[in-house]
Write a protein that holds these residues in place. Structure first.
Motif, PDB file in Angstrom:
ATOM      1  N   THR A  68       0.859  -1.184   0.000  1.00  0.00           N
ATOM      2  CA  THR A  68       0.000   0.000   0.000  1.00  0.00           C
ATOM      3  C   THR A  68       0.898   1.237   0.000  1.00  0.00           C
ATOM      4  OG1 THR A  68      -0.120   0.213   2.424  1.00  0.00           O
ATOM      5  CG2 THR A  68      -1.702  -1.275   1.361  1.00  0.00           C
ATOM      6  N   GLN A  69       0.286   2.399   0.043  1.00  0.00           N
ATOM      7  CA  GLN A  69       1.076   3.625   0.024  1.00  0.00           C
ATOM      8  C   GLN A  69       2.014   3.710   1.227  1.00  0.00           C
ATOM      9  OE1 GLN A  69      -1.247   7.208  -0.117  1.00  0.00           O
ATOM     10  NE2 GLN A  69       0.524   8.531  -0.414  1.00  0.00           N
ATOM     11  N   ARG A  70       1.576   3.191   2.369  1.00  0.00           N
ATOM     12  CA  ARG A  70       2.367   3.321   3.588  1.00  0.00           C
ATOM     13  C   ARG A  70       3.086   2.046   4.013  1.00  0.00           C
ATOM     14  NH1 ARG A  70      -2.273   6.525   5.742  1.00  0.00           N
ATOM     15  NH2 ARG A  70      -1.616   8.706   5.808  1.00  0.00           N
ATOM     16  N   LEU A  71       2.519   0.893   3.695  1.00  0.00           N
ATOM     17  CA  LEU A  71       3.045  -0.347   4.252  1.00  0.00           C
ATOM     18  C   LEU A  71       3.250  -1.425   3.200  1.00  0.00           C
ATOM     19  CD1 LEU A  71       0.737  -0.635   7.414  1.00  0.00           C
ATOM     20  CD2 LEU A  71       3.100   0.188   7.353  1.00  0.00           C
ATOM     21  N   VAL A  72       4.160  -2.363   3.518  1.00  0.00           N
ATOM     22  CA  VAL A  72       4.295  -3.599   2.749  1.00  0.00           C
ATOM     23  C   VAL A  72       4.058  -4.766   3.703  1.00  0.00           C
ATOM     24  CG1 VAL A  72       5.798  -2.756   0.922  1.00  0.00           C
ATOM     25  CG2 VAL A  72       6.818  -3.546   3.067  1.00  0.00           C
ATOM     26  N   TYR A  73       3.336  -5.753   3.222  1.00  0.00           N
ATOM     27  CA  TYR A  73       2.972  -6.930   4.026  1.00  0.00           C
ATOM     28  C   TYR A  73       3.487  -8.177   3.300  1.00  0.00           C
ATOM     29  CZ  TYR A  73      -0.791  -3.699   5.574  1.00  0.00           C
ATOM     30  OH  TYR A  73      -1.515  -2.620   6.029  1.00  0.00           O
ATOM     31  N   TYR A  74       4.029  -9.113   4.080  1.00  0.00           N
ATOM     32  CA  TYR A  74       4.497 -10.374   3.510  1.00  0.00           C
ATOM     33  C   TYR A  74       4.147 -11.525   4.436  1.00  0.00           C
ATOM     34  CZ  TYR A  74       7.586  -7.446   0.610  1.00  0.00           C
ATOM     35  OH  TYR A  74       8.086  -6.515  -0.265  1.00  0.00           O
ATOM     36  N   LEU A  75       3.855 -12.681   3.832  1.00  0.00           N
ATOM     37  CA  LEU A  75       3.775 -13.925   4.579  1.00  0.00           C
ATOM     38  C   LEU A  75       4.823 -14.854   3.994  1.00  0.00           C
ATOM     39  CD1 LEU A  75       2.150 -15.291   6.877  1.00  0.00           C
ATOM     40  CD2 LEU A  75       0.882 -16.488   5.102  1.00  0.00           C
ATOM     41  N   TRP A  76       5.780 -15.243   4.826  1.00  0.00           N
ATOM     42  CA  TRP A  76       6.906 -16.077   4.401  1.00  0.00           C
ATOM     43  C   TRP A  76       6.760 -17.468   5.007  1.00  0.00           C
ATOM     44  CZ3 TRP A  76      10.088 -13.577   1.035  1.00  0.00           C
ATOM     45  CH2 TRP A  76      10.107 -12.174   1.080  1.00  0.00           C
ATOM     46  N   LYS A  77       6.731 -18.477   4.175  1.00  0.00           N
ATOM     47  CA  LYS A  77       6.653 -19.856   4.655  1.00  0.00           C
ATOM     48  C   LYS A  77       8.064 -20.405   4.852  1.00  0.00           C
ATOM     49  CE  LYS A  77       4.613 -24.387   3.739  1.00  0.00           C
ATOM     50  NZ  LYS A  77       5.837 -25.166   4.055  1.00  0.00           N
ATOM     51  N   SER A  78       8.278 -21.000   6.012  1.00  0.00           N
ATOM     52  CA  SER A  78       9.563 -21.593   6.330  1.00  0.00           C
ATOM     53  C   SER A  78       9.603 -23.055   5.890  1.00  0.00           C
ATOM     54  CB  SER A  78       9.819 -21.523   7.840  1.00  0.00           C
ATOM     55  OG  SER A  78      11.016 -22.180   8.186  1.00  0.00           O
TER      56      SER A  78
END
Length: 237
Positions: A195-205
């Motif tokens: 988004t304009q303010r944030l980045v979101y990630y889901l990382w699988k181990s």
């Protein structure tokens, strides 16, 4: 890192006020809401409403930098949440430094998911950020725990949220480099959102890296408007 260096980095991200606003808006209703809603949207899209089991039938989450006990993850009923923060703001949140948290003695003390929502950007030096990401591995279950379960494609995992400029406007980090850093730790990207303010990630181990890699503070984009956010990862041993 010296106070002056910390302040300089915050200014590079747009000043202290903007830096704090970008971080807090992911957790507070008056700044755009709860960042864990994005995580819940991803899990709901995968139709994950049940867990692999455990004492109370819920997945175990370690929420680092917790600000609230009333966010979307807490309300979902999917998680048994352990919440920690350097400066606890209320009941239900243990005052603890993740980097000082005792390592799990056995599987009963490990987690299915670790939330690092607007946490890594407050670690004051690039090497410390790499060390924090590496340390998450020690607290997660191994992939064998999820064999033949409905959540094997998602867990164990790390939910990572950063102010968008840390990735989109840094001299030393972009998404390609972040993916490479995480891959060297055995993580693969499952979901992402910007988004304009944030980045979101889901990382699988669970993806065993071919060989240890080292990531130094290397300029990959130039320009006077870039910030200095970086992640440095040293080889172990």
């Amino acid at each position: 890192m010296a106070e002056a260096a910390i302040c300089a980095e915050m200014e590079a991200l747009g000043g202290l006020e903007k830096y704090q606003q970008a971080s807090l808006q992911g957790q507070r209703e008056d700044r755009g809401g709860d960042s864990s809603r994005v995580l819940m949207d991803w899990l709901e899209a995968e139709k994950l409403s049940t867990s692999i089991g455990g004492e109370d039938g819920r997945l175990r989450m370690l929420e680092v930098g917790a600000l609230s006990t009333d966010n979307a993850c807490s309300k979902s009923g999917l998680f048994d949440i352990t919440r920690i923060d350097l400066n606890s703001q209320g009941g239900g949140i243990l005052q603890q430094d993740f980097m000082e948290r005792p390592l799990p003695r056995d599987n009963s003390e490990k987690f299915d998911i670790i939330s690092l929502s607007l946490v890594l950007n407050y670690v004051p030096d690039p090497r410390g950020r790499g060390d924090m990401l590496r340390r998450t591995i020690e607290f997660l279950h191994g992939t064998r725990a999820y064999q033949s379960t409905p959540v094997s494609d998602m867990f164990p995992c790390v939910f990572l949220v950063l102010p968008a400029p840390c990735v989109t406007n840094s001299r030393y980090l972009d998404e390609e480099r972040l993916v490479s850093i995480m891959a060297s730790l055995g993580y693969t990207p499952k979901f992402s959102k910007t988004t304009q303010r944030l980045v979101y990630y889901l990382w699988k181990s669970g993806t065993k890296p071919k060989r240890p890699q080292e990531f130094s503070k290397k300029e990959i984009r130039s320009g006077p408007t870039r910030n200095n956010f970086a992640i440095v990862l040293k080889k172990q041993g």
